[in-house]
Design a protein around this motif. Structure first.
Motif, short mmCIF file in Angstrom:
data_model
loop_
_atom_site.label_atom_id
_atom_site.label_comp_id
_atom_site.label_asym_id
_atom_site.label_seq_id
_atom_site.Cartn_x
_atom_site.Cartn_y
_atom_site.Cartn_z
N MET A 60 60.98 13.87 -46.70
CA MET A 60 59.92 13.66 -47.70
C MET A 60 58.74 12.95 -47.05
O MET A 60 58.92 12.01 -46.27
CB MET A 60 60.46 12.81 -48.86
N MET A 61 57.53 13.42 -47.37
CA MET A 61 56.33 12.74 -46.90
C MET A 61 55.55 12.30 -48.12
O MET A 61 55.36 13.08 -49.05
CB MET A 61 55.48 13.69 -46.05
N MET A 62 55.16 11.04 -48.14
CA MET A 62 54.32 10.56 -49.25
C MET A 62 52.92 10.29 -48.71
O MET A 62 52.77 9.60 -47.70
CB MET A 62 54.89 9.28 -49.85
N GLY A 94 65.91 6.11 -56.62
CA GLY A 94 67.08 6.46 -55.80
C GLY A 94 66.72 7.13 -54.49
O GLY A 94 67.52 7.86 -53.91
N ILE A 95 65.50 6.90 -54.02
CA ILE A 95 65.06 7.49 -52.75
C ILE A 95 65.22 6.44 -51.65
O ILE A 95 64.90 5.27 -51.87
CB ILE A 95 63.58 7.94 -52.83
N ASP A 96 65.71 6.86 -50.51
CA ASP A 96 65.86 5.94 -49.39
C ASP A 96 64.52 5.86 -48.64
O ASP A 96 64.11 6.82 -48.00
CB ASP A 96 66.98 6.50 -48.48
N ARG A 97 63.82 4.73 -48.76
CA ARG A 97 62.48 4.57 -48.16
C ARG A 97 62.53 4.81 -46.64
O ARG A 97 61.59 5.29 -46.04
CB ARG A 97 61.93 3.19 -48.53
N GLY A 98 63.67 4.46 -46.05
CA GLY A 98 63.83 4.65 -44.60
C GLY A 98 63.82 6.12 -44.19
O GLY A 98 63.74 6.43 -43.01
N ASP A 209 58.54 10.84 -61.96
CA ASP A 209 58.03 11.82 -60.98
C ASP A 209 58.78 11.69 -59.65
O ASP A 209 59.13 12.70 -59.02
CB ASP A 209 56.53 11.61 -60.72
N LEU A 210 59.03 10.46 -59.23
CA LEU A 210 59.74 10.26 -57.96
C LEU A 210 61.20 10.70 -58.09
O LEU A 210 61.79 11.22 -57.13
CB LEU A 210 59.64 8.80 -57.49
N GLU A 211 61.78 10.50 -59.27
CA GLU A 211 63.17 10.99 -59.48
C GLU A 211 63.20 12.51 -59.37
O GLU A 211 64.12 13.09 -58.80
CB GLU A 211 63.68 10.56 -60.87
N LEU A 212 62.17 13.14 -59.91
CA LEU A 212 62.08 14.60 -59.81
C LEU A 212 61.98 15.01 -58.33
O LEU A 212 62.63 15.95 -57.88
CB LEU A 212 60.86 15.10 -60.60
N ALA A 213 61.17 14.27 -57.57
CA ALA A 213 61.04 14.56 -56.13
C ALA A 213 62.41 14.45 -55.45
O ALA A 213 62.78 15.31 -54.63
CB ALA A 213 60.05 13.58 -55.49
N ALA A 214 63.18 13.43 -55.83
CA ALA A 214 64.51 13.26 -55.23
C ALA A 214 65.41 14.44 -55.59
O ALA A 214 66.15 14.96 -54.73
CB ALA A 214 65.13 11.93 -55.71
#
Ligand code: URA
Length: 220
Positions: A60-62, A94-98, A209-214
């Protein structure tokens, strides 16, 4: 056509890039090239260029707008108030920032001096276009499966034209080059909320929105 409209359409029709982008194949070489960048005048006043950061093969790229005051000093993206808001939302989604590559559409900080303070100034279409080289190279090296565009400037850079965030928000889009993009708000817009209730509502939407991305990444 009004003067404002003429200005708007002109900014959407910038001449195509003639100069070839540098042949860099690694993030290390890319960062060195970014630090030497003189493609627009923003380098003159910024402390330094702030390149994207994260694993070389992040899924993932933000993409944000541009570094802020704290990022400009630290040399790292999203380490100030907007970054803290983003970190919190990433964890809640629930996204791993690392595992996320975090970057900006424009790499130097654009600001207006006001006494001792440096006030954020939105990059214009020319600056976004000139800096797009670097975002394109980051994308080519990292090859993320999904790009999350945080706000209008990021979306402008990725689409190559002005887009209306509210129309695209929360839906998976495919760019002309096949890249998958999810557009959402910029975390700093949460910091500018009218009141607590407004901020909480916007924050819930942002996390959704970020949950959807996950979920999109999980369902690959
Ligand atoms: N806002 C951004 O868009 N990027 C940063 O790095 C910090 C604040």
């Amino acid at each position: 056509m009004s003067k404002a409209m003429r200005g708007k359409s002109a900014s959407n029709r910038l001449a195509p890039e003639k100069e070839p982008a540098p042949h860099v194949k690694t993030l290390k070489d890319l960062i060195a090239a970014e630090h030497a960048c003189r493609r627009c005048p923003l380098y003159r006043d910024a402390t330094q260029v702030v390149p994207g950061e994260g694993p070389g093969h992040a899924t993932m790229m933000m993409v944000g707008e541009q570094p802020g005051d704290q990022e400009d000093i630290a040399g790292h993206p999203f380490v100030g108030p907007a970054g803290r808001m983003l970190d919190r939302a990433i964890v809640e989604a629930g996204i791993d920032r690392g595992r996320v590559f975090v970057t900006n559409a424009v790499k130097p900080f654009k600001f207006e001096p006001r006494g001792k303070r440096r006030l954020h100034k939105r990059p214009n279409a020319y600056e976004i276009e000139r800096c797009r080289w670097w975002l394109d190279l980051e994308r080519a090296i990292v090859k993320p499966s999904l790009i999350v565009a945080l706000g209008a400037t990021a979306a402008r850079s990725l689409y190559g034209r002005t887009v209306t965030i509210n129309k695209l928000r929360g839906t998976l889009q495919t760019l002309e080059d096949g890249a998958r993009v999810l557009v959402t708000m910029h975390p700093s817009s949460l910091l500018r909320s009218r009141d607590d209730a407004d901020r909480r509502a916007k924050y819930r939407d942002f996390v959704a929105d970020l949950e959807l991305a996950a979920r999109i990444l999980e369902s690959r």
